[in-house]
Design an enzyme around this catalytic site. Structure first.
Site, PDB file in Angstrom:
ATOM      1  CD  GLU A   1      -2.249   1.418   2.781  1.00  0.00           C
ATOM      2  OE1 GLU A   1      -1.921   0.860   3.530  1.00  0.00           O
ATOM      3  OE2 GLU A   1      -3.203   2.537   2.759  1.00  0.00           O
ATOM      4  CG  HIS A   2       1.498   3.360   2.866  1.00  0.00           C
ATOM      5  ND1 HIS A   2       0.688   2.898   3.884  1.00  0.00           N
ATOM      6  CD2 HIS A   2       0.779   4.648   2.565  1.00  0.00           C
ATOM      7  CE1 HIS A   2      -0.369   3.417   4.213  1.00  0.00           C
ATOM      8  NE2 HIS A   2      -0.385   4.704   3.408  1.00  0.00           N
TER       9      HIS A   2
ATOM     10  CG  HIS B   1     -26.316  -5.694 -35.414  1.00  0.00           C
ATOM     11  ND1 HIS B   1     -27.367  -6.721 -34.877  1.00  0.00           N
ATOM     12  CD2 HIS B   1     -25.918  -5.326 -34.482  1.00  0.00           C
ATOM     13  CE1 HIS B   1     -27.045  -6.780 -33.655  1.00  0.00           C
ATOM     14  NE2 HIS B   1     -26.087  -6.033 -33.260  1.00  0.00           N
TER      15      HIS B   1
HETATM   16  P1  NAD Z   1     -14.014   0.520  10.777  1.00  0.00           P
HETATM   17  O1  NAD Z   1     -14.541   1.691  11.149  1.00  0.00           O
HETATM   18  O2  NAD Z   1     -13.847   0.000   9.316  1.00  0.00           O
HETATM   19  O3  NAD Z   1     -14.739  -0.585  11.572  1.00  0.00           O
HETATM   20  C1  NAD Z   1     -15.382  -0.343  12.632  1.00  0.00           C
HETATM   21  C2  NAD Z   1     -16.649  -1.327  12.635  1.00  0.00           C
HETATM   22  O4  NAD Z   1     -16.478  -2.680  12.500  1.00  0.00           O
HETATM   23  C3  NAD Z   1     -17.271  -0.863  13.868  1.00  0.00           C
HETATM   24  O5  NAD Z   1     -18.350   0.256  13.858  1.00  0.00           O
HETATM   25  C4  NAD Z   1     -18.064  -2.160  14.072  1.00  0.00           C
HETATM   26  O6  NAD Z   1     -19.544  -1.874  13.343  1.00  0.00           O
HETATM   27  C5  NAD Z   1     -17.565  -3.248  13.034  1.00  0.00           C
HETATM   28  N1  NAD Z   1     -17.098  -4.593  13.650  1.00  0.00           N
HETATM   29  C6  NAD Z   1     -16.351  -4.544  14.857  1.00  0.00           C
HETATM   30  N2  NAD Z   1     -16.132  -5.831  15.409  1.00  0.00           N
HETATM   31  C7  NAD Z   1     -17.240  -6.541  14.593  1.00  0.00           C
HETATM   32  C8  NAD Z   1     -17.445  -7.971  14.227  1.00  0.00           C
HETATM   33  N3  NAD Z   1     -16.959  -8.849  15.199  1.00  0.00           N
HETATM   34  N4  NAD Z   1     -18.345  -8.269  13.220  1.00  0.00           N
HETATM   35  C9  NAD Z   1     -18.753  -7.395  12.420  1.00  0.00           C
HETATM   36  N5  NAD Z   1     -18.501  -6.145  12.381  1.00  0.00           N
HETATM   37  C10 NAD Z   1     -17.691  -5.714  13.315  1.00  0.00           C
HETATM   38  O7  NAD Z   1     -12.531   0.339  11.119  1.00  0.00           O
HETATM   39  P2  NAD Z   1     -11.358   0.279  12.373  1.00  0.00           P
HETATM   40  O8  NAD Z   1     -11.458  -1.113  12.969  1.00  0.00           O
HETATM   41  O9  NAD Z   1     -11.050   1.593  13.027  1.00  0.00           O
HETATM   42  O10 NAD Z   1      -9.751   0.148  11.271  1.00  0.00           O
HETATM   43  C11 NAD Z   1      -9.759   0.853  10.310  1.00  0.00           C
HETATM   44  C12 NAD Z   1      -8.775   0.255   9.502  1.00  0.00           C
HETATM   45  O11 NAD Z   1      -8.798   1.059   8.210  1.00  0.00           O
HETATM   46  C13 NAD Z   1      -7.377  -0.044   9.855  1.00  0.00           C
HETATM   47  O12 NAD Z   1      -7.378  -1.172   9.790  1.00  0.00           O
HETATM   48  C14 NAD Z   1      -6.564   0.907   9.104  1.00  0.00           C
HETATM   49  O13 NAD Z   1      -5.242   0.334   8.891  1.00  0.00           O
HETATM   50  C15 NAD Z   1      -7.410   0.888   7.907  1.00  0.00           C
HETATM   51  N6  NAD Z   1      -6.934   2.160   7.142  1.00  0.00           N
HETATM   52  C16 NAD Z   1      -6.792   1.763   5.814  1.00  0.00           C
HETATM   53  C17 NAD Z   1      -6.462   2.816   4.840  1.00  0.00           C
HETATM   54  C18 NAD Z   1      -6.201   2.530   3.374  1.00  0.00           C
HETATM   55  O14 NAD Z   1      -6.222   3.360   2.484  1.00  0.00           O
HETATM   56  N7  NAD Z   1      -5.932   1.141   3.128  1.00  0.00           N
HETATM   57  C19 NAD Z   1      -6.498   4.002   5.157  1.00  0.00           C
HETATM   58  C20 NAD Z   1      -6.846   4.387   6.662  1.00  0.00           C
HETATM   59  C21 NAD Z   1      -7.048   3.268   7.493  1.00  0.00           C
END
Ligand code: NAD
Length: 433
Positions: free
Chosen positions: A330-331, A423
């Site tokens: 990704e990075h 056609h």
């Molecule tokens: P998120 O906001 O996508 O997920 C949180 C949600 O997951 C919660 O609101 C809940 O509803 C759900 N959840 C939690 N446990 C669950 C379960 N057991 N079953 C079903 N749903 C469930 O994300 P987050 O947890 O804050 O993580 C953010 C992610 O995004 C990190 O992995 C980060 O590295 C990634 N990220 C990626 C990029 C990219 O461009 N690739 C950029 C920024 C962040």
């Protein structure tokens, strides 16, 4: 702390670098049954299902998932001026790069009266997802909204998990960023249920045409499952950083950058690819020192000691380039002498950071580049978020009678060759007396 993988002396014609380099155990297939059930429940039971998942996964009871009017402006009023200044600078830089990315119609004249225009059209309505489970990613508001607005999207909805600490409301800094950008349609819904809400339309949230934004395994799996029902950007899951470095690299910087991305998620991946055993040892020592001084020690330690992270030793930077191109991080940071020339030869990466003064954290917030980037090797076929993601194109075919006459015989011949005489007839009928 971090595993070491030695590829020195490997048979370069035979080794599968993609398999040799560590990767997160990010098993979307394993998450499919649970996420499919969430999406189906949202499709069939709408708001009731969203409320139930909010209670189960976010620990909150939300009566109205739509953030009330005025709440974003109120959050902006309360915002720390230093955070506001940071957001404004980030927005300013993003707007400059986005304006430069805007593509224009391409008009091709194919002869007198024959013209084809490749017209760029913004998507009508989008649903932007801003993570908020592990950390309230206010920066993801900007990364989603600015390119969508630059593309000319008319209707923007945004969703982020409800926060227990704030009475089930979206995090106030995220709300404040929405106000700065003039986004008023905001929902307190997280994860897979938010993606399903956007894809099907639930309650006051009308169905969207495209969903963008990063997230955890549930969010990413929902995007994969609902693709087709709704458009998606890339699968932007748990963060990855790869660093290609030689003996000139500064161990303290390399270690800090590995830690910075490990901080995102226990599933985050941090990989150093280096020609220098001395640097590898120094980075190891730096990690020992730096990790214990950070706030999220457990999360970072889990990410760095997991299978997905490691230091990969290579014979030379040519082999290093083969490794990072196969990994498609990704990075990707390049900490080598003449870093620009190596950066120019990278084909597969979500974003490339050149030299020791361009850390990924810069791109996370304020570089002017976008931080929503493809993970899990998807950078070999997908791009990060940009204005283009919010635009589609349509060919507009404009031919006069004479211009049609020029190619009429060819159309009839080709139609007959495909055994589709109707056609051909659709052209011939226009030239019958
Ligand atoms: P998120 O906001 O996508 O997920 C949180 C949600 O997951 C919660 O609101 C809940 O509803 C759900 N959840 C939690 N446990 C669950 C379960 N057991 N079953 C079903 N749903 C469930 O994300 P987050 O947890 O804050 O993580 C953010 C992610 O995004 C990190 O992995 C980060 O590295 C990634 N990220 C990626 C990029 C990219 O461009 N690739 C950029 C920024 C962040």
């Amino acid at each position: 702390m971090i595993q070491r993988i030695d590829l020195r002396g490997a048979d370069r014609t035979a080794v599968d670098y993609r398999a040799a380099v560590p990767r997160a155990d990010f098993d979307v297939e394993a998450a499919v049954p649970a996420v499919h059930a969430i999406c189906e429940a949202v499709r069939t039971r709408g708001l009731d299902a969203i409320r139930e998942y909010g209670e189960r996964f976010d620990g909150v009871t939300v009566d109205d998932i739509r953030v009330p009017p005025g709440a974003t402006a109120e959050a902006l009023e309360q915002l720390d001026p230093a955070i506001r200044a940071g957001l404004e600078e980030s927005i300013r830089r993003l707007r400059l790069t986005c304006a430069n990315e805007l593509e224009h119609d391409a008009v091709t004249d194919l002869g007198p009266g024959a013209r084809v225009t490749h017209r760029k059209v913004p998507v009508d309505r989008v649903g932007l997802y801003v993570p908020g489970g592990l950390a309230p990613l206010v920066s993801s508001v900007l990364m989603n909204v600015v390119p969508a607005q630059t593309a000319g999207v008319r209707s923007i909805a945004l969703s982020s998990p409800p926060q227990r600490e704030f009475g089930g409301q979206v995090h106030p800094t995220i709300l404040a960023a929405c106000a700065l950008l003039g986004v008023e349609e905001v929902y307190a819904v997280g994860g897979a249920q938010a993606i399903a809400m956007f894809a099907y339309g639930v309650g006051s949230c009308a169905k969207v045409d495209l969903v963008t934004g990063p997230g955890n395994i549930y969010t990413v799996t929902a995007k994969r499952l609902l693709k087709g029902q709704v458009g998606i950007d890339s699968e932007a899951g748990p963060t990855e950083i790869a660093i290609l470095a030689d003996d000139t690299a500064e161990a303290a910087y390399v270690a800090a950058d590995l830690v910075s991305q490990a901080e995102h998620d226990p599933l985050a991946a941090a990989v150093l690819v280096t020609t220098s055993e001395r640097l590898a040892d120094d980075v190891d020592a730096e990690l020992d020192k730096q990790v214990s001084a950070t706030k999220h020690v457990e999360r970072i330690r889990t990410a760095l000691t997991g299978n997905q992270s490691g230091i990969v030793l290579v014979d030379d930077l040519e082999q290093g380039l083969d490794v990072v191109n196969a990994y498609a991080a990704e990075h990707l940071e390049i900490h080598t002498a003449d870093a620009s020339s190596y950066a120019a030869r990278v084909r597969n990466a979500g974003a490339i950071f050149v030299g020791q003064h361009a850390p990924v954290s810069l791109g996370d917030y304020c570089a002017g580049s976008n931080h929503v980037l493809p993970t899990a090797g998807c950078a070999c076929h997908s791009s990060g978020l940009s204005v283009r993601a919010f635009t589609k194109s349509v060919h507009v075919v404009d031919y006069s009678r004479d211009a049609l006459a020029e190619v009429a015989d060819h159309v009839v011949t080709l139609a007959n060759a495909e055994d589709l005489p109707g056609h051909g007839a659709a052209v011939s009928v226009r030239f019958q007396q």
